[in-house]
Design an enzyme around this catalytic site. Structure first.
Site, short mmCIF file in Angstrom:
data_model
loop_
_atom_site.label_atom_id
_atom_site.label_comp_id
_atom_site.label_asym_id
_atom_site.label_seq_id
_atom_site.Cartn_x
_atom_site.Cartn_y
_atom_site.Cartn_z
N GLU A 53 17.54 11.88 16.79
CA GLU A 53 18.49 11.96 15.66
C GLU A 53 18.11 10.90 14.63
OE1 GLU A 53 20.66 14.32 15.34
OE2 GLU A 53 20.23 15.12 17.34
N HIS A 78 11.79 -11.66 4.57
CA HIS A 78 11.26 -11.48 5.93
C HIS A 78 11.84 -12.54 6.87
CE1 HIS A 78 8.67 -8.46 4.37
NE2 HIS A 78 7.82 -9.28 3.76
N ASP A 115 13.56 -1.98 6.87
CA ASP A 115 13.07 -1.96 5.49
C ASP A 115 14.06 -2.65 4.56
OD1 ASP A 115 11.32 -1.43 3.46
OD2 ASP A 115 11.77 0.71 3.32
N GLY A 116 13.54 -3.21 3.47
CA GLY A 116 14.40 -3.78 2.44
C GLY A 116 14.40 -5.29 2.36
N ILE A 125 9.61 8.71 7.67
CA ILE A 125 9.24 8.22 9.01
C ILE A 125 8.11 7.20 8.92
CG2 ILE A 125 8.41 8.96 11.30
CD1 ILE A 125 11.11 10.15 10.70
N LEU A 180 17.23 -4.98 28.92
CA LEU A 180 16.73 -4.16 27.81
C LEU A 180 15.23 -4.38 27.59
CD1 LEU A 180 18.30 -3.52 24.39
CD2 LEU A 180 16.23 -4.86 24.41
N SER A 199 3.13 -1.96 10.02
CA SER A 199 2.43 -0.68 10.23
C SER A 199 0.94 -0.85 9.96
CB SER A 199 2.99 0.38 9.28
OG SER A 199 2.55 0.15 7.97
N SER A 200 0.16 0.13 10.43
CA SER A 200 -1.29 0.07 10.17
C SER A 200 -1.56 0.07 8.67
CB SER A 200 -2.04 1.22 10.86
OG SER A 200 -1.20 2.20 11.37
N GLU A 201 -0.59 0.59 7.88
CA GLU A 201 -0.79 0.64 6.42
C GLU A 201 -0.32 -0.64 5.72
OE1 GLU A 201 -1.34 4.00 8.33
OE2 GLU A 201 0.77 3.48 8.14
N TRP A 229 -1.45 -3.50 6.00
CA TRP A 229 -2.59 -4.36 5.62
C TRP A 229 -2.86 -4.23 4.12
CZ3 TRP A 229 -3.97 -7.77 9.16
CH2 TRP A 229 -3.86 -7.46 10.52
N ARG A 283 13.41 -6.42 -1.26
CA ARG A 283 14.48 -6.20 -2.26
C ARG A 283 15.64 -7.17 -2.05
NH1 ARG A 283 15.02 -0.22 -1.01
NH2 ARG A 283 13.50 -0.82 0.58
C1 FPP Z 1 9.87 -4.12 5.36
O1 FPP Z 1 10.53 -4.66 4.23
C2 FPP Z 1 9.65 -5.14 6.36
C3 FPP Z 1 8.44 -5.49 6.90
C4 FPP Z 1 7.16 -4.85 6.53
C5 FPP Z 1 8.33 -6.58 7.87
C6 FPP Z 1 9.40 -6.65 8.90
C7 FPP Z 1 9.39 -7.99 9.51
C8 FPP Z 1 10.49 -8.71 9.87
C9 FPP Z 1 11.86 -8.18 9.83
C10 FPP Z 1 10.41 -10.10 10.33
C11 FPP Z 1 9.48 -10.44 11.44
C12 FPP Z 1 9.53 -9.62 12.64
C13 FPP Z 1 9.54 -10.07 13.89
C14 FPP Z 1 9.19 -9.12 14.95
C15 FPP Z 1 9.89 -11.44 14.31
P1 FPP Z 1 9.79 -4.59 2.81
O2 FPP Z 1 8.99 -5.82 2.64
O3 FPP Z 1 9.00 -3.32 2.72
O4 FPP Z 1 11.00 -4.57 1.83
P2 FPP Z 1 11.09 -3.83 0.41
O5 FPP Z 1 10.96 -2.36 0.68
O6 FPP Z 1 12.43 -4.21 -0.09
O7 FPP Z 1 9.96 -4.38 -0.42
#
Ligand code: FPP
Length: 251
Positions: free
Chosen positions: A210, A43, A26-27, A198, A137, A71-73, A75, A30
């Site tokens: 954990e 991204h 996440d993040g 979560i 892995l 996530s499914s959400e 979209w 931002r």
């Molecule tokens: C959450 O950050 C991130 C996502 C919803 C997308 C995650 C995708 C990647 C890291 C890149 C592509 C992945 C692969 C598998 C190659 P956010 O957009 O919710 O950030 P914010 O909370 O700061 O707005």
């Protein structure tokens, strides 16, 4: 298929290095906003953290790494961002799959692939097949995944195969139908970006995992940040329902 220990049916062995790490990345948005860049730049940069995290997990002996990519959400996000994320997933996988295979990694995707375009779904299936026999892995991407979806699809498939279980079933009947049936439950869950939730990730499997939350934004998450999370994990007392005294008395 190997049967993995269930944390609620028996007491798993706790190892110093987590066997399975699951991460909510996440993040990204931002990170981009702080630099006056469009969200998609975050991204894009996040892919670099994915690569570094996989590499570091291999170096320290983690056996399973599971990343929540969509996530499914998700979209519910603006259409442009959703379509960018799909394109990014396709291009990253297309570019990295040779190296993933060379590095002996097993690649898997969990989630409902039905709404994905055929090109992406085919690339995923080919990557899974090509790396299925690898012994390093196991690298899983959760895409269009939701923990509730997973439990429901497992129950539906189980009852379809075994209608006689409608009158009663237990964990052992259901767990082989969950999408992560090929992996032990995560030892360590990490969420970057400062939120402490979560978000419908591996609801079933996180029962005794954990949890570790960090303010670090995903594009800034590097090997030092991962080591900090593992150090926090190593300082935890994994009791699995027992008392500290019982734990101390266990050889
Ligand atoms: C959450 O950050 C991130 C996502 C919803 C997308 C995650 C995708 C990647 C890291 C890149 C592509 C992945 C692969 C598998 C190659 P956010 O957009 O919710 O950030 P914010 O909370 O700061 O707005």
């Amino acid at each position: 298929m190997a049967q993995f220990q269930s944390s609620t049916c028996e007491i798993p062995n706790a190892k110093a290095i987590p066997s399975h790490i699951a991460i909510i990345m996440d993040g990204n948005g931002r990170w981009a906003k702080q630099r006056m860049l469009p969200r998609i730049a975050g991204h894009q940069r996040g892919v670099k953290s994915v690569r570094n995290t996989v590499r570091h997990c291999v170096e320290i002996g983690v056996e399973y790494l599971t990343l929540f990519a969509f996530s499914s959400e998700n979209w519910r996000r603006p259409k442009d961002e959703v379509s960018f994320l799909m394109t990014l997933f396709y291009s990253a996988l297309d570019r990295e799959i040779d190296q993933i295979h060379k590095d002996n990694l097993r690649f898997r995707v969990i989630g409902d692939l039905a709404p994905f375009n055929a090109k992406l779904a085919t690339l995923i299936k080919e990557a899974e097949l090509r790396t299925a026999g690898n012994t390093g892995l196991t690298f899983t991407i959760a895409a269009n995944y939701g923990g509730r979806w997973d439990i429901l699809q497992a129950a539906k498939r189980m009852l379809n195969d075994h209608p006689e279980l409608a009158g009663g079933f237990d964990e052992c009947h259901l767990s082989p139908y969950l999408s992560m049936n090929y992996a032990p439950e995560p030892d360590l869950f990490i969420r970057t970006g400062g939120e402490q939730r979560i978000s419908n990730f591996l609801l079933w499997q996180l029962a005794y995992t954990e949890l570790y939350f960090t303010d670090t934004l995903w594009p800034d998450f590097d090997s030092t940040a991962l080591d900090l999370a593992i150090a926090s994990y190593q300082a935890r007392e994994r009791r699995f329902g027992r008392t500290s005294e019982q734990l101390l008395a266990t050889p």
